[in-house]
Motif scaffolding. Sequence first.
Motif, short mmCIF file in Angstrom:
data_model
loop_
_atom_site.label_atom_id
_atom_site.label_comp_id
_atom_site.label_asym_id
_atom_site.label_seq_id
_atom_site.Cartn_x
_atom_site.Cartn_y
_atom_site.Cartn_z
N ASN A 125 0.86 -1.19 0.00
CA ASN A 125 0.00 0.00 0.00
C ASN A 125 0.89 1.23 0.00
O ASN A 125 1.63 1.47 0.95
N LYS A 175 3.99 3.78 -1.47
CA LYS A 175 5.34 3.69 -2.05
C LYS A 175 6.44 3.64 -0.99
O LYS A 175 7.51 4.15 -1.19
N GLN A 204 -0.47 -6.86 -12.03
CA GLN A 204 -1.59 -6.09 -12.57
C GLN A 204 -2.84 -6.97 -12.72
O GLN A 204 -3.94 -6.56 -12.35
N GLY A 258 -4.14 -7.65 -9.30
CA GLY A 258 -4.77 -6.41 -8.82
C GLY A 258 -6.15 -6.21 -9.40
O GLY A 258 -7.10 -5.84 -8.69
N GLU A 259 -6.29 -6.45 -10.69
CA GLU A 259 -7.60 -6.33 -11.34
C GLU A 259 -8.57 -7.37 -10.81
O GLU A 259 -9.75 -7.07 -10.58
N LYS A 266 -6.56 -0.88 -5.54
CA LYS A 266 -6.51 0.53 -5.93
C LYS A 266 -5.21 0.82 -6.65
O LYS A 266 -4.28 0.01 -6.64
N GLU A 267 -5.15 1.99 -7.26
CA GLU A 267 -3.98 2.38 -8.05
C GLU A 267 -2.69 2.37 -7.23
O GLU A 267 -1.62 2.06 -7.75
N ASP A 268 -2.77 2.72 -5.94
CA ASP A 268 -1.57 2.77 -5.10
C ASP A 268 -1.30 1.45 -4.37
O ASP A 268 -0.49 1.39 -3.46
N GLN A 269 -1.98 0.37 -4.79
CA GLN A 269 -1.78 -0.95 -4.20
C GLN A 269 -1.18 -1.88 -5.25
O GLN A 269 -1.49 -1.77 -6.44
N LYS A 270 -0.35 -2.81 -4.78
CA LYS A 270 0.28 -3.77 -5.70
C LYS A 270 0.38 -5.13 -5.03
O LYS A 270 0.82 -5.24 -3.89
#
Length: 188
Positions: free
Chosen positions: A91, A93, A128, A131-132, A137-141
């Motif tokens: 979550n 950077k 990715q 994640g999908e 969210k965009e800031d999660q990986k």
Amino acid sequence: MDITELYQNMRSIRRFTDEEVTDKELHTILENLRIMPSGVNAQSLTFLVVKSPDYVQKLNHTVRYGGALPKEIGTPKEDQFPRMYLVIVQNGKDSLTDIDTGIAACTIMATATSLGLASCCFASHDPQKVGELFGLKEDQKARLVVALGHAACSSKVIPLTDTKAYHLDENGNFEVPKRALKDIYQVI
């Protein structure tokens, strides 16, 4: 089980039985993740517990099993996939996330081993796509995916000779070459 025995038994297992991980076992793993060390105590990781058969099935075919083996040998049969995964999610950077991710993976695998469970950690996934799948969210990986369950095979350490690549023995169990102790350190 003492700590040395725990690490000697903490092997990557890629074949699982259909026996479920209990809620008590899962709680123990999650509690150890909650209190694990974290760089500057940032606690920037969260964990997806993937138990739904539909999502487990999707993850089964998203991670690459047995990367050192031909796909037809490395990939478990349909009834040998795990019944649960933990996804380690970054979550933000935070600069120490890679270190914390490694600590989390080791915490999961060591706790699982201490409970008599099997595990396998995967970096061989598409973050990715994962994640999908889970609506991150965009800031999660999705950093790592860890399979959890009960072992349907074994994995043992053998002396490293000419290759570091693990393989299957004649009974379908994993053999993992490791360097000799004298080859991994120097005294200064």
